[in-house]
Design a protein around this motif. Structure first.
Motif, mmCIF file in Angstrom:
data_model
loop_
_atom_site.group_PDB
_atom_site.id
_atom_site.type_symbol
_atom_site.label_atom_id
_atom_site.label_comp_id
_atom_site.label_asym_id
_atom_site.label_seq_id
_atom_site.Cartn_x
_atom_site.Cartn_y
_atom_site.Cartn_z
ATOM 1 N N HIS A 331 0.865 -1.179 0.000
ATOM 2 C CA HIS A 331 0.000 0.000 0.000
ATOM 3 C C HIS A 331 0.902 1.229 0.000
ATOM 4 O O HIS A 331 1.601 1.490 0.977
ATOM 5 C CB HIS A 331 -0.880 -0.040 1.255
ATOM 6 N N LEU A 333 1.495 4.653 0.687
ATOM 7 C CA LEU A 333 0.772 5.565 1.560
ATOM 8 C C LEU A 333 0.731 6.989 1.005
ATOM 9 O O LEU A 333 -0.080 7.797 1.452
ATOM 10 C CB LEU A 333 1.408 5.558 2.962
ATOM 11 N N ASP A 334 1.595 7.267 0.057
ATOM 12 C CA ASP A 334 1.582 8.611 -0.525
ATOM 13 C C ASP A 334 0.514 8.730 -1.610
ATOM 14 O O ASP A 334 -0.188 9.726 -1.711
ATOM 15 C CB ASP A 334 2.954 8.948 -1.121
ATOM 16 N N THR A 335 0.408 7.693 -2.440
ATOM 17 C CA THR A 335 -0.549 7.765 -3.546
ATOM 18 C C THR A 335 -1.830 7.004 -3.242
ATOM 19 O O THR A 335 -2.787 7.064 -4.006
ATOM 20 C CB THR A 335 0.067 7.158 -4.817
ATOM 21 N N ASP A 336 -1.827 6.250 -2.154
ATOM 22 C CA ASP A 336 -2.946 5.424 -1.743
ATOM 23 C C ASP A 336 -3.223 4.280 -2.726
ATOM 24 O O ASP A 336 -4.307 3.721 -2.761
ATOM 25 C CB ASP A 336 -4.217 6.267 -1.563
ATOM 26 N N LYS A 337 -2.236 3.936 -3.528
ATOM 27 C CA LYS A 337 -2.411 2.817 -4.448
ATOM 28 C C LYS A 337 -1.992 1.521 -3.755
ATOM 29 O O LYS A 337 -1.072 1.517 -2.931
ATOM 30 C CB LYS A 337 -1.544 3.025 -5.694
ATOM 31 N N ARG A 338 -2.660 0.444 -4.146
ATOM 32 C CA ARG A 338 -2.321 -0.860 -3.578
ATOM 33 C C ARG A 338 -1.915 -1.802 -4.688
ATOM 34 O O ARG A 338 -2.464 -1.748 -5.782
ATOM 35 C CB ARG A 338 -3.521 -1.469 -2.840
ATOM 36 N N PRO A 374 -2.426 2.365 9.220
ATOM 37 C CA PRO A 374 -3.755 2.786 8.756
ATOM 38 C C PRO A 374 -4.789 1.702 9.020
ATOM 39 O O PRO A 374 -4.527 0.523 8.808
ATOM 40 C CB PRO A 374 -3.542 2.998 7.257
ATOM 41 N N ASP A 376 -7.531 0.938 7.541
ATOM 42 C CA ASP A 376 -8.237 0.290 6.446
ATOM 43 C C ASP A 376 -7.655 -1.085 6.187
ATOM 44 O O ASP A 376 -6.474 -1.294 6.205
ATOM 45 C CB ASP A 376 -8.176 1.135 5.170
#
Lengths: 379, 189
Positions: A331, A333-338, A374, A376
């Motif tokens: 994940h 954390l900067d771009t929120d891409k997984r 996080p 989530d």
């Protein structure tokens, strides 16, 4: 794959794990393990055995604590009269309380002479054993202060550990009243490494003298020439479930999340700096194992991976991940891409976020920012 | 390291008694591994090591080559450990409390790392099972396993302490681990 090579690996696997092979042989086997699933499975199985055997000795009473107890029981053993001390060796008390009994026996044998000696030692601090290295000193003496200054200065610079010798204030690990003993027994830093690993609490570094590690604490490899482990001799954190985190021989800092426990198979750690290899035992459905770096979150369910954090500037990092087996959800954390990563030869590089998007590290240095995974759920 | 020992020994012999604490600090783990490897009991091992350090201190002047302190001291620990077992065996059948090899059974329902979820108590039980299985090994095998896994010594260091060859150490380790794997099959899976 290659039966001859596989035979060789099978024959040498314990020597490989025990580090009894030449560098060339180690390299050959390492390459083969990457390619051969069956040998890799054998390696994992033997590695797990190895860590479990080591964990069996967690309750060993030996180490720094033993040396302290020895000094307490026999503070003047060096000056004990020869024939009196020799009686100790024929003394055969019940197994329980034997240590105490030996002490009482010595006192009884020495009688008034010992009392006199103790009184003398009480009146003259110089005659007492040198306890400057004892584990029960109080925080706040020069070593701890020095380290705190070192931390602050260091964090304000570039969040990187310096290669200067850090003199930490050694404290006896204590179990606070709010947590149960079981919560503290998450694992153990393996022999030959625990003296090099420090726990940081309240800005004070504490040399890790005991076996248990606790949740909510930050650990780091002792920095400086006096503390660095030899190249290639890595520090391993063996968790009670058989998982192993092997840290590099260069400085690293790792925080175990508050609430991590072996009891419910939830373990979360924050690799603030440095690199580690992880061999994670398969978790139950509800169990979670996560490693966070300053800019990435890795959730794993039984796998092997390598992750390193490189500080490229003040509060700016990149994270490199290579999965050796199983799957890891990464994940960003900067771009929120997984991204779900499987085994791969090369590393996935998560570049550092531009300074303006980076976490609020300028006011709160990353290295000491409260740990938070996080909430989530990703897997 | 060896020269360091020589310095420590010479300092103690020249009257700096507190330097002996450095030897205690340095070698208590190794001594503990030897004592536990032979007697199979942490409490007994602690007593043995304490006695051995006192004995070593008192006999330090008889050590001909201070560079060999490590192995000389290991010999003292070994002798004390064997004496300890003899004393214990006169009082009670020692291994009856730890179980003979055939009595070690892994009966835990849970499997390690699998379903159902093993909790920490079960893991503690596993740890105790592993220790039981180690205790049930023949003495020579138990000693090398303990020196390897408790103290992390190399084959060469183990061979020097046990007075055998490196290949003998490797064979014993291999045999002991195979035995443990068979006994602990359900835990290790």
């Amino acid at each position: 794959m290659n039966s001859k090579l596989c035979d060789d690996v099978e024959r040498s696997i314990w020597r490989y794990i025990d580090r009894e092979l030449s560098a060339r042989d180690v390299s050959g086997i390492s390459v083969h393990l990457k390619d051969c699933r069956s040998c890799n499975r054998l390696f994992e199985a033997r590695s797990r055995e190895n860590s479990l055997y080591r964990l069996a000795y967690v309750e060993s009473p030996f180490g720094d604590d033993f040396a302290d107890r020895f000094r307490e029981i026999f503070p003047d053993c060096a000056e004990a009269p020869e024939d009196a001390a020799s009686d100790i060796f024929t003394f055969d008390p019940p197994a329980r309380h034997r240590r105490l009994a030996v002490g009482i026996s010595v006192a009884a044998i020495l009688g008034i002479a010992v009392v006199g000696m103790l009184l003398r030692s009480g009146a003259s601090p110089d005659s007492r054993p040198d306890r400057s290295n004892r584990g029960d000193q109080i925080a706040g003496v020069s070593g701890g202060d020095h380290f705190e200054e070192h931390l602050e200065e260091n964090d304000l610079e570039d969040n990187a550990l310096e290669d200067e010798d850090v003199v930490a204030t050694p404290l006896q690990p204590e179990l606070d009243g709010g947590s149960s003993l079981l919560e503290h027994r998450l694992g153990v830093f393996l022999k030959r490494s625990e003296r090099l690993v420090e726990r940081i609490e309240g800005g004070v570094a504490e040399q890790l003298a005991g076996n248990a590690i606790r949740s909510g604490a930050i650990y780091q490899l002792r920095a400086g020439p006096a503390g660095l482990v030899e190249d290639g001799d890595r520090v391993e954190l063996a968790l009670l479930d058989g998982s192993v985190l092997a840290f590099s021989s260069s400085p690293w800092r790792f925080e175990i999340a508050p609430g991590s426990s072996s009891h419910d198979e939830t373990f979360e750690g924050f690799l603030r700096q440095g690199e580690l290899d992880a061999l994670i035992v398969r978790r139950s459905k509800d169990g979670a194992f996560a490693i966070r770096t300053p800019n990435a979150l890795l959730r794993v369910v039984g796998t092997r991976f390598h992750v390193r954090v490189v500080a490229v500037g003040r509060g700016v990092y990149f994270t490199a991940i290579r999965v050796l087996d199983g799957e890891v959800e990464v994940h960003d954390l900067d771009t929120d891409k997984r991204e779900l990563l499987g085994p791969r030869e090369d590393e996935l590089l998560l570049p550092a976020a531009p300074p303006e998007r980076s976490p609020p590290s300028s006011s709160s240095p990353d290295l000491d920012r409260p740990f938070q995974i996080p909430g989530d759920s990703g897997g | 390291m060896v020269n360091e020992d020589r310095e420590f020994v010479q300092q103690v012999l020249s009257g700096d008694h507190q330097t002996f604490n450095k030897l205690v600090q340095k070698y208590n783990r190794m001594a503990g591994a030897i004592a536990y490897g032979i007697c199979g009991d942490f409490q007994g091992a602690e007593d043995i090591v304490q006695e051995a350090f006192l004995k070593a201190y008192r006999s330090l002047a008889s050590l001909k080559d201070p560079r060999r302190f490590k192995f000389w001291f290991a010999g003292i620990v070994r002798t004390r450990s064997i004496d300890h077992i003899r004393r214990e065996s006169r009082q009670r059948p020692y291994w009856s409390i730890t179980g003979a090899a055939g009595r070690i059974g892994i009966e835990a329902e849970a499997t390690f790392g699998g379903d159902p979820v093993p909790d920490l108590f079960i893991r503690e039980e596993f740890r105790e099972k592993i220790l039981e299985a180690i205790r049930a090994l023949p003495e020579d095998d138990r000693l090398v396993v303990t020196l390897k896994h408790m103290e992390g010594l190399s084959y060469k260091e183990i061979s020097e302490i046990t007075g055998t060859t490196v290949s003998a150490v490797e064979s014993r380790l291999f045999r002991a681990r195979s035995t443990l794997r068979r006994k602990l099959d359900r835990i290790l899976k």
